[in-house]
Scaffold this active site. Structure first.
Site, PDB file in Angstrom:
ATOM      1  N   LYS A   1     -10.718  -3.420  -4.094  1.00 56.14           N
ATOM      2  CA  LYS A   1     -11.484  -2.101  -4.315  1.00 56.14           C
ATOM      3  C   LYS A   1     -10.525  -1.177  -4.876  1.00 56.14           C
ATOM      4  O   LYS A   1     -11.433  -0.235  -5.478  1.00 56.14           O
ATOM      5  CB  LYS A   1     -11.692  -1.562  -2.632  1.00 56.14           C
ATOM      6  CG  LYS A   1     -12.681  -2.353  -1.912  1.00 56.14           C
ATOM      7  CD  LYS A   1     -12.809  -1.906  -0.578  1.00 56.14           C
ATOM      8  CE  LYS A   1     -13.452  -2.909   0.239  1.00 56.14           C
ATOM      9  NZ  LYS A   1     -13.103  -3.007   1.799  1.00 56.14           N
TER      10      LYS A   1
ATOM     11  N   LYS B   1      -5.039  -9.914  -6.585  1.00 51.25           N
ATOM     12  CA  LYS B   1      -6.302 -10.392  -6.039  1.00 51.25           C
ATOM     13  C   LYS B   1      -7.256  -9.049  -6.485  1.00 51.25           C
ATOM     14  O   LYS B   1      -7.028  -8.256  -6.906  1.00 51.25           O
ATOM     15  CB  LYS B   1      -6.258 -10.275  -4.437  1.00 51.25           C
ATOM     16  CG  LYS B   1      -5.930  -8.820  -3.842  1.00 51.25           C
ATOM     17  CD  LYS B   1      -6.001  -9.284  -2.403  1.00 51.25           C
ATOM     18  CE  LYS B   1      -5.835  -7.838  -1.597  1.00 51.25           C
ATOM     19  NZ  LYS B   1      -5.648  -7.569  -0.417  1.00 51.25           N
TER      20      LYS B   1
ATOM     21  N   LYS C   1       0.750  -1.153   0.016  1.00 46.55           N
ATOM     22  CA  LYS C   1       0.027  -0.106   0.125  1.00 46.55           C
ATOM     23  C   LYS C   1       0.834   1.222  -0.084  1.00 46.55           C
ATOM     24  O   LYS C   1       0.405   2.555  -0.596  1.00 46.55           O
ATOM     25  CB  LYS C   1      -0.971   0.065   1.332  1.00 46.55           C
ATOM     26  CG  LYS C   1      -2.239  -0.953   1.069  1.00 46.55           C
ATOM     27  CD  LYS C   1      -3.301  -0.448   2.033  1.00 46.55           C
ATOM     28  CE  LYS C   1      -4.207  -1.673   1.673  1.00 46.55           C
ATOM     29  NZ  LYS C   1      -5.423  -1.464   2.853  1.00 46.55           N
TER      30      LYS C   1
HETATM   31  P1  TYM Z   1     -10.668  -5.463   3.826  1.00 47.07           P
HETATM   32  O1  TYM Z   1     -11.683  -4.293   4.113  1.00 47.07           O
HETATM   33  O2  TYM Z   1      -9.777  -5.023   2.721  1.00 47.07           O
HETATM   34  O3  TYM Z   1     -11.532  -6.689   3.539  1.00 47.07           O
HETATM   35  C1  TYM Z   1     -12.667  -7.107   4.067  1.00 47.07           C
HETATM   36  C2  TYM Z   1     -12.685  -8.624   4.266  1.00 47.07           C
HETATM   37  O4  TYM Z   1     -12.782  -9.024   2.709  1.00 47.07           O
HETATM   38  C3  TYM Z   1     -11.857 -10.029   2.458  1.00 47.07           C
HETATM   39  N1  TYM Z   1     -11.220  -9.850   1.156  1.00 47.07           N
HETATM   40  C4  TYM Z   1     -11.053 -10.946   0.360  1.00 47.07           C
HETATM   41  N2  TYM Z   1     -11.222 -12.081   0.178  1.00 47.07           N
HETATM   42  C5  TYM Z   1     -11.204 -12.937  -0.603  1.00 47.07           C
HETATM   43  N3  TYM Z   1     -10.539 -12.529  -2.031  1.00 47.07           N
HETATM   44  C6  TYM Z   1     -10.547 -11.197  -1.962  1.00 47.07           C
HETATM   45  N4  TYM Z   1      -9.982 -10.747  -3.290  1.00 47.07           N
HETATM   46  C7  TYM Z   1     -10.766 -10.340  -1.058  1.00 47.07           C
HETATM   47  N5  TYM Z   1     -10.748  -8.900  -0.790  1.00 47.07           N
HETATM   48  C8  TYM Z   1     -10.837  -8.596   0.360  1.00 47.07           C
HETATM   49  C9  TYM Z   1     -10.589  -9.360   3.584  1.00 47.07           C
HETATM   50  O5  TYM Z   1      -9.731 -10.808   3.827  1.00 47.07           O
HETATM   51  C10 TYM Z   1     -11.426  -9.344   4.732  1.00 47.07           C
HETATM   52  O6  TYM Z   1     -11.813 -10.469   5.589  1.00 47.07           O
HETATM   53  N6  TYM Z   1      -7.693  -4.981   7.737  1.00 47.07           N
HETATM   54  C11 TYM Z   1      -9.010  -5.571   7.235  1.00 47.07           C
HETATM   55  C12 TYM Z   1      -9.915  -5.102   7.833  1.00 47.07           C
HETATM   56  C13 TYM Z   1     -10.071  -5.022   9.639  1.00 47.07           C
HETATM   57  C14 TYM Z   1     -10.187  -6.481  10.114  1.00 47.07           C
HETATM   58  C15 TYM Z   1      -9.970  -6.139  11.743  1.00 47.07           C
HETATM   59  C16 TYM Z   1     -10.545  -7.677   9.856  1.00 47.07           C
HETATM   60  C17 TYM Z   1      -9.768  -4.272  10.599  1.00 47.07           C
HETATM   61  N7  TYM Z   1      -9.664  -4.744  11.734  1.00 47.07           N
HETATM   62  C18 TYM Z   1     -10.103  -6.933  12.419  1.00 47.07           C
HETATM   63  C19 TYM Z   1     -10.756  -8.500  10.777  1.00 47.07           C
HETATM   64  C20 TYM Z   1     -10.365  -8.245  12.141  1.00 47.07           C
HETATM   65  C21 TYM Z   1      -9.048  -5.221   5.709  1.00 47.07           C
HETATM   66  O7  TYM Z   1      -8.452  -4.221   5.369  1.00 47.07           O
HETATM   67  O8  TYM Z   1     -10.102  -5.870   5.120  1.00 47.07           O
END
Ligand code: TYM
Length: 331
Positions: free
Chosen positions: A197, A194, A111
């Site tokens: 967004k 992957k 990032k």
């Molecule tokens: P984020 O917002 O990027 O994504 C949310 C959830 O979606 C999953 N995900 C995917 N799974 C499969 N294939 C993909 N291409 C894909 N893109 C996203 C992510 O693995 C996630 O489960 N850091 C985290 C948010 C967060 C969090 C937490 C998660 C903040 N605090 C505490 C768990 C516990 C994030 O950026 O997810």
């Protein structure tokens, strides 16, 4: 006692990867476990956001979760910034985690890009805030997509380091729950990246807000290769785009990958993509429609987040008080 926590960022559109890798699994878990699901708006601002866009995204992501079947009556659903415990515990954890541990985080490197000096400090300590999200509820299980695995290992290390530094058995070590099918949904344009967004091309992802025509069109244009569909799972190894589409089909239909391979073995992509488009529209269409309805009149979503925030705060605030006692603060 099991407690599930997971979070999702309100940046950009919710997409098929978020749905298959995370949200859909939350919907399955909510019947058997106590769950807390969080729209992590404080994580979002580690990269500059337009305030008006962020404001709308928080509602939209909450609406997407509800529309996907996350039940606000069964679970706690709220946005992070309402609950001060996240920031408060993050500070203590900043003083536990080591710079060397954070330096290993691959998502920061991705990032921040080449100009690392220009990344915000928040982006750098993002994994500590994520650890605080989980630990402030003493969560035991964290259902996420594959890309969050490293962050969760760090959260475990931080929990363990806290317990050991203060000689307490206070934080449970949270277990990642990564579900095999669709743990990593790939871009429709490039099977080695992957679905994300932040990808510049909207053709690379299916958004939960895309209409039926858009969903079908994106899947029909998805990158493949000139060969027919594989005869066996072994056959897909060097064909990441094909493996991705078959994985999406299996996940959306709740079937095994091998089963889907057998059904379409040797067939052409026109037929497979047509069937995949119909399947995707039948699953995602109603979610998109419901999201639209919920965001048009946001009163309900706002109320869910407000009430969820109160419930979350009631769990988290006492934990932070205990942490402050353990650390030795005078209160
Ligand atoms: P984020 O917002 O990027 O994504 C949310 C959830 O979606 C999953 N995900 C995917 N799974 C499969 N294939 C993909 N291409 C894909 N893109 C996203 C992510 O693995 C996630 O489960 N850091 C985290 C948010 C967060 C969090 C937490 C998660 C903040 N605090 C505490 C768990 C516990 C994030 O950026 O997810």
């Amino acid at each position: 006692n099991n407690l599930i926590f997971s979070g999702i960022q309100p940046t950009g559109n919710l997409h098929l990867g978020n749905y298959l890798g995370a949200i859909r699994n939350w919907v399955k878990l909510q019947n058997d476990f106590e769950c807390i699901f969080c729209v992590v708006d404080m994580h979002a601002i580690t990269i500059p956001q337009d305030p008006a866009v962020l404001h709308a995204s928080i509602r939209e992501v909450a609406a997407g979760m509800i529309a996907s079947g996350v039940d606000p009556q069964k679970n706690i659903l709220f946005n992070q910034s309402r609950v001060p415990a996240h920031a408060e515990l993050a500070w203590v954890l900043n003083c536990i985690a080591r710079i060397g541990w954070l330096n290993r985080m691959t998502q920061f490197k991705d990032k921040a890009g080449k100009n690392r000096d220009n990344a915000t400090v928040g982006l750098y300590v993002y994994p500590n805030l994520m650890a605080a999200d989980i630990l402030t509820y003493k969560a035991t299980h964290v259902p996420v997509g594959d890309d969050q695995k490293q962050h969760l290992e760090l959260a475990r290390d931080i929990a363990q380091a806290f317990n050991s530094q203060f000689g307490v058995d206070f934080f449970p070590l949270p277990e990642p729950q990564i579900f095999a099918t669709a743990a990593r949904v790939m871009s429709l344009r490039d099977g080695t990246k992957k679905m994300s967004k932040s990808d510049a091309s909207d053709q690379s992802r299916i958004n939960l807000t895309d209409g039926p025509d858009e969903i079908a069109q994106k899947l029909k244009r998805a990158k493949t290769d000139p060969l027919p569909l594989p005869e066996s799972a072994e056959d897909m190894k060097e064909r990441p785009e094909v493996a991705n589409l078959i994985g999406i089909y299996a996940a959306l239909s709740d079937r095994e990958i091998g089963d889907v391979v057998t059904e379409f073995a040797g067939k052409g992509f026109a037929e497979f993509k047509g069937r995949l488009a119909d399947l995707a529209v039948s699953v995602l269409g109603p979610i998109g429609t419901e999201m639209q309805r919920l965001t048009k009149d946001p009163g309900y979503v706002d109320q869910v987040l407000r009430e969820g925030g109160e419930k979350a705060n009631a769990i988290a605030a006492p934990v932070v008080d205990q942490v402050h006692d353990i650390v030795g603060f005078l209160r």
